[in-house]
Enzyme design. Structure first.
Site, short mmCIF file in Angstrom:
data_model
loop_
_atom_site.label_atom_id
_atom_site.label_comp_id
_atom_site.label_asym_id
_atom_site.label_seq_id
_atom_site.Cartn_x
_atom_site.Cartn_y
_atom_site.Cartn_z
N ASP A 9 -16.39 17.62 37.49
CA ASP A 9 -16.64 16.87 39.05
C ASP A 9 -17.01 17.96 39.70
OD1 ASP A 9 -17.18 14.80 40.71
OD2 ASP A 9 -15.70 14.39 41.60
N ASP A 11 -17.94 17.92 43.69
CA ASP A 11 -17.56 17.10 44.70
C ASP A 11 -15.80 16.83 45.08
OD1 ASP A 11 -19.87 16.49 45.62
OD2 ASP A 11 -19.82 14.70 46.12
#
Length: 216
Positions: A9, A11
């Site tokens: 991922d 962020d």
């Protein structure tokens, strides 16, 4: 080697843009007169832009917005967000994260981004990682947000790797759920630490080197 690929991922894992998201949504909410705070913002983690807008509009007591108006609001938020992102530099990529990514890559492990963000490419450019990853699966390619596994399954497809050979690194429980649904291993970091569905819990990012069986 335990895993052939690691899907990250963006962020909250590779870098931290949560504050910029919050400020952009807050600016938009204030403009149209909707209450918005950190608690509501926390519900937006790992959620697509349009779904995030729907959560924010739960507070709206006026006449319903048309679909066209909603699209316009989402685009306005993104414009504010992208302007804020211009503040990011390579200093927003920690030495630990950079060194770990390089170690994994040199060992032959494939690396991909698996993010709901439509700004992944721009963010990677700001922090000096343009072209670093073998694949990018993000909000520009998917139709379903986490916990749906689509973003991770597409990443595996781009990498030409079986889901079972992939490890997902996530800071949101929805992302861990998505990894499980995809049949992939998962390593929780940040807010997802301690989640029962995660296979590993990362107190430090560099622990990925040992998890992936990288030899010094």
């Amino acid at each position: 080697m335990k895993y052939k690929a690691v899907i990250f991922d963006l962020d909250g894992v590779i870098c931290h843009t949560d504050r910029y998201h919050y400020l952009a949504w807050k600016q938009l909410a204030d403009k149209i007169g909707i209450y918005f705070d950190e608690s509501i913002n926390n519900r937006l983690r790992g959620v697509s832009r349009m779904e995030s807008l729907e959560i924010i509009l739960e507070q709206w007591k006026g006449t319903s917005f048309t679909e066209e108006e909603k699209i316009g609001l989402a685009e306005e938020k993104n414009a504010i967000y992208k302007e804020l992102l211009k503040q990011m530099t390579e200093k927003d990529l920690s030495i630990e994260v950079k060194d770990t990514l390089e170690r994994l890559r040199k060992s032959g492990i494939l690396l991909s981004i698996g993010s709901s963000s439509k700004n992944a490419g721009f963010i990677l450019e700001r922090i000096g990682l343009t072209g670093f990853f073998d694949a990018i699966s993000d909000g520009n390619n998917i139709t379903k947000s986490k916990p749906d596994p689509e973003v991770f399954l597409l990443a595996a497809q781009y990498l030409k790797t079986e889901p079972g050979d992939c490890l997902v690194v996530e800071d949101a429980r929805a992302g861990i759920d998505a990894a499980a649904a995809a049949g992939m291993g998962s390593a929780a970091i940040g807010d997802a630490l301690g989640y029962s569905l995660a296979d590993y819990n990362l107190k430090e990012f560099k622990e990925l080197i040992e998890i992936c069986g990288v030899v010094s």
